[in-house]
Design a protein around this motif. Sequence first.
Motif, PDB file in Angstrom:
ATOM      1  N   THR A 194       0.884  -1.288   0.007  1.00 23.08           N
ATOM      2  CA  THR A 194       0.184  -0.113   0.043  1.00 23.08           C
ATOM      3  C   THR A 194       0.830   1.285  -0.099  1.00 23.08           C
ATOM      4  OG1 THR A 194      -0.103   0.201   2.467  1.00 23.08           O
ATOM      5  CG2 THR A 194      -1.688  -1.160   1.253  1.00 23.08           C
ATOM      6  N   PRO A 195       0.244   2.448  -0.334  1.00 23.87           N
ATOM      7  CA  PRO A 195       1.131   3.611  -0.250  1.00 23.87           C
ATOM      8  C   PRO A 195       1.548   3.742   1.109  1.00 23.87           C
ATOM      9  CG  PRO A 195      -0.931   3.967  -1.639  1.00 23.87           C
ATOM     10  CD  PRO A 195      -0.952   2.664  -1.132  1.00 23.87           C
ATOM     11  N   GLU A 196       0.704   3.620   2.328  1.00 23.68           N
ATOM     12  CA  GLU A 196       1.039   3.874   3.463  1.00 23.68           C
ATOM     13  C   GLU A 196       2.330   2.984   3.908  1.00 23.68           C
ATOM     14  OE1 GLU A 196      -2.999   4.733   2.971  1.00 23.68           O
ATOM     15  OE2 GLU A 196      -1.934   3.031   2.717  1.00 23.68           O
ATOM     16  N   ALA A 197       2.482   1.641   3.405  1.00 25.62           N
ATOM     17  CA  ALA A 197       3.585   0.845   3.749  1.00 25.62           C
ATOM     18  C   ALA A 197       4.900   1.398   2.966  1.00 25.62           C
ATOM     19  CB  ALA A 197       3.179  -0.446   3.237  1.00 25.62           C
ATOM     20  N   TYR A 198       4.609   1.997   1.814  1.00 26.25           N
ATOM     21  CA  TYR A 198       5.826   2.446   0.993  1.00 26.25           C
ATOM     22  C   TYR A 198       6.347   3.635   1.809  1.00 26.25           C
ATOM     23  CZ  TYR A 198       8.499   4.422  -2.736  1.00 26.25           C
ATOM     24  OH  TYR A 198       9.566   4.654  -3.682  1.00 26.25           O
ATOM     25  N   GLU A 199       5.464   4.393   2.125  1.00 27.68           N
ATOM     26  CA  GLU A 199       5.912   5.754   2.929  1.00 27.68           C
ATOM     27  C   GLU A 199       6.749   5.233   4.422  1.00 27.68           C
ATOM     28  OE1 GLU A 199       2.509   7.957   3.906  1.00 27.68           O
ATOM     29  OE2 GLU A 199       2.001   8.313   1.576  1.00 27.68           O
ATOM     30  N   ARG A 200       6.246   4.086   4.976  1.00 30.04           N
ATOM     31  CA  ARG A 200       7.043   3.590   5.962  1.00 30.04           C
ATOM     32  C   ARG A 200       8.236   3.147   5.433  1.00 30.04           C
ATOM     33  NH1 ARG A 200       2.032   1.110   7.119  1.00 30.04           N
ATOM     34  NH2 ARG A 200       0.716   2.311   8.534  1.00 30.04           N
ATOM     35  N   GLN A 201       8.322   2.609   4.586  1.00 29.35           N
ATOM     36  CA  GLN A 201       9.639   2.117   3.957  1.00 29.35           C
ATOM     37  C   GLN A 201      10.659   3.160   3.829  1.00 29.35           C
ATOM     38  OE1 GLN A 201      10.368   0.835  -0.140  1.00 29.35           O
ATOM     39  NE2 GLN A 201      10.375  -1.224   0.553  1.00 29.35           N
ATOM     40  N   LEU A 202       9.982   4.248   3.106  1.00 31.43           N
ATOM     41  CA  LEU A 202      10.726   5.498   2.696  1.00 31.43           C
ATOM     42  C   LEU A 202      11.435   6.176   4.089  1.00 31.43           C
ATOM     43  CD1 LEU A 202       9.098   7.419  -0.141  1.00 31.43           C
ATOM     44  CD2 LEU A 202      11.392   6.423  -0.195  1.00 31.43           C
ATOM     45  N   LEU A 203      10.451   6.254   5.087  1.00 28.80           N
ATOM     46  CA  LEU A 203      10.743   6.863   6.144  1.00 28.80           C
ATOM     47  C   LEU A 203      11.798   6.063   6.888  1.00 28.80           C
ATOM     48  CD1 LEU A 203       9.909   9.243   8.077  1.00 28.80           C
ATOM     49  CD2 LEU A 203       8.500   7.434   9.209  1.00 28.80           C
ATOM     50  N   ASP A 204      12.082   4.898   6.992  1.00 31.13           N
ATOM     51  CA  ASP A 204      13.012   4.102   7.455  1.00 31.13           C
ATOM     52  C   ASP A 204      14.252   4.428   6.693  1.00 31.13           C
ATOM     53  OD1 ASP A 204      11.184   3.015   9.193  1.00 31.13           O
ATOM     54  OD2 ASP A 204      11.035   0.963   8.277  1.00 31.13           O
ATOM     55  N   ALA A 205      14.185   4.510   5.491  1.00 29.55           N
ATOM     56  CA  ALA A 205      15.677   4.648   4.694  1.00 29.55           C
ATOM     57  C   ALA A 205      16.152   6.124   4.760  1.00 29.55           C
ATOM     58  CB  ALA A 205      15.244   4.273   3.253  1.00 29.55           C
ATOM     59  N   VAL A 206      15.113   6.834   5.018  1.00 28.46           N
ATOM     60  CA  VAL A 206      15.630   8.380   4.922  1.00 28.46           C
ATOM     61  C   VAL A 206      15.939   8.908   6.371  1.00 28.46           C
ATOM     62  CG1 VAL A 206      14.822  10.768   4.769  1.00 28.46           C
ATOM     63  CG2 VAL A 206      14.128   9.261   2.861  1.00 28.46           C
ATOM     64  N   LEU A 207      14.999   8.422   7.321  1.00 30.24           N
ATOM     65  CA  LEU A 207      15.443   8.782   8.614  1.00 30.24           C
ATOM     66  C   LEU A 207      15.621   7.404   9.671  1.00 30.24           C
ATOM     67  CD1 LEU A 207      12.705  11.536   9.346  1.00 30.24           C
ATOM     68  CD2 LEU A 207      15.065  11.682   8.599  1.00 30.24           C
ATOM     69  N   PRO A 208      16.815   6.821   9.474  1.00 27.63           N
ATOM     70  CA  PRO A 208      17.134   5.427   9.976  1.00 27.63           C
ATOM     71  C   PRO A 208      16.773   5.411  11.411  1.00 27.63           C
ATOM     72  CG  PRO A 208      19.007   6.290   8.695  1.00 27.63           C
ATOM     73  CD  PRO A 208      18.032   7.440   8.799  1.00 27.63           C
ATOM     74  N   ALA A 209      16.787   6.631  12.280  1.00 34.82           N
ATOM     75  CA  ALA A 209      16.515   7.023  13.786  1.00 34.82           C
ATOM     76  C   ALA A 209      15.050   6.615  13.833  1.00 34.82           C
ATOM     77  CB  ALA A 209      16.808   8.152  14.240  1.00 34.82           C
ATOM     78  N   GLU A 210      14.282   6.545  12.974  1.00 35.76           N
ATOM     79  CA  GLU A 210      12.943   6.206  13.124  1.00 35.76           C
ATOM     80  C   GLU A 210      12.406   4.730  12.942  1.00 35.76           C
ATOM     81  OE1 GLU A 210      10.504   8.424  14.261  1.00 35.76           O
ATOM     82  OE2 GLU A 210      12.255   9.851  14.666  1.00 35.76           O
ATOM     83  N   ARG A 211      13.604   4.093  12.250  1.00 36.51           N
ATOM     84  CA  ARG A 211      13.199   2.775  12.129  1.00 36.51           C
ATOM     85  C   ARG A 211      12.645   2.059  13.213  1.00 36.51           C
ATOM     86  NH1 ARG A 211      17.860   1.551   9.768  1.00 36.51           N
ATOM     87  NH2 ARG A 211      17.139   2.170   7.552  1.00 36.51           N
ATOM     88  N   GLY A 212      11.854   1.038  12.850  1.00 34.30           N
ATOM     89  CA  GLY A 212      11.158   0.205  13.962  1.00 34.30           C
ATOM     90  C   GLY A 212       9.956   0.709  14.519  1.00 34.30           C
ATOM     91  N   ARG A 213       9.710   1.994  14.461  1.00 28.38           N
ATOM     92  CA  ARG A 213       8.682   2.607  15.160  1.00 28.38           C
ATOM     93  C   ARG A 213       7.153   2.520  14.412  1.00 28.38           C
ATOM     94  NH1 ARG A 213      11.157   8.270  17.567  1.00 28.38           N
ATOM     95  NH2 ARG A 213      13.274   7.463  18.554  1.00 28.38           N
TER      96      ARG A 213
END
Length: 244
Positions: A194-213
């Motif tokens: 989904t677009p939401e899941a893709y956004e989460r993937q992007l967020l993890d890649a761009v802001l690694p400190a947010e990964r896993g949240r």
Amino acid sequence: MRSTDHWAEVARDALREVREEYVRALGTSSPEAPEISCMGKDFQVDQVRRVILTPQDPEFWAVRDGKWYVRADSLPGCLHLSSVIGTERSLLAVGFVDLLTRLCAGPPWRAVSESELAAFLNLAVAEGVVHPRADRAIWLTVSRELASGRADAELNALLPELITDHDVLYDPEAPAPRFAERLVPGRAKKFDGTPEAYERQLLDAVLPAERGRAPGPEPFAGHEEPLGAYVREHVFGRVAAALG
């Protein structure tokens, strides 16, 4: 050298003008297919598919429920549509930034491929109007690919659920001309969620400190400032370097 913030503002203003033209074109009633312009080039808007195309012969166009659209029941119509819809369309990350740089540079306009510019406008203008939440994901995707050394990445294959993925008017029961298969879903997406899941993937890649949240249904919410800074660094940093 002018700052990345300067060029980001120049781009916003230029794209805002095209977006306003595009929105008017979608809603206008006129005796012929509506047009918009960008970088000294004229384009036409398919009001049913909501895509931007290079100008073509009026005989390819028809009206449905008061809206202009390109007929796909002929070989020329299919070829015309396939330049921006379906399996044959293409826009690389480096091509996106190159066109953005030329747009920011202003007139006199450097020579540009009209079909590539149409593909750029469908991503940078039309997609964000039709699907507003897709706008930031598009810019972040370009930024991520450039930051990762993947300037030749094909953007249409990376991004989920684009209006140009396939022809929404395709009828499998109707007689199909040659090359009609270019307009149907065919090219595998690198991300099928989904677009939401893709956004989460992007967020993890761009802001690694947010990964896993668990960012919830709006992953980018609350991160506008660092995400904007990422785009300015990797996209408008290149624009600034090219234009000085």
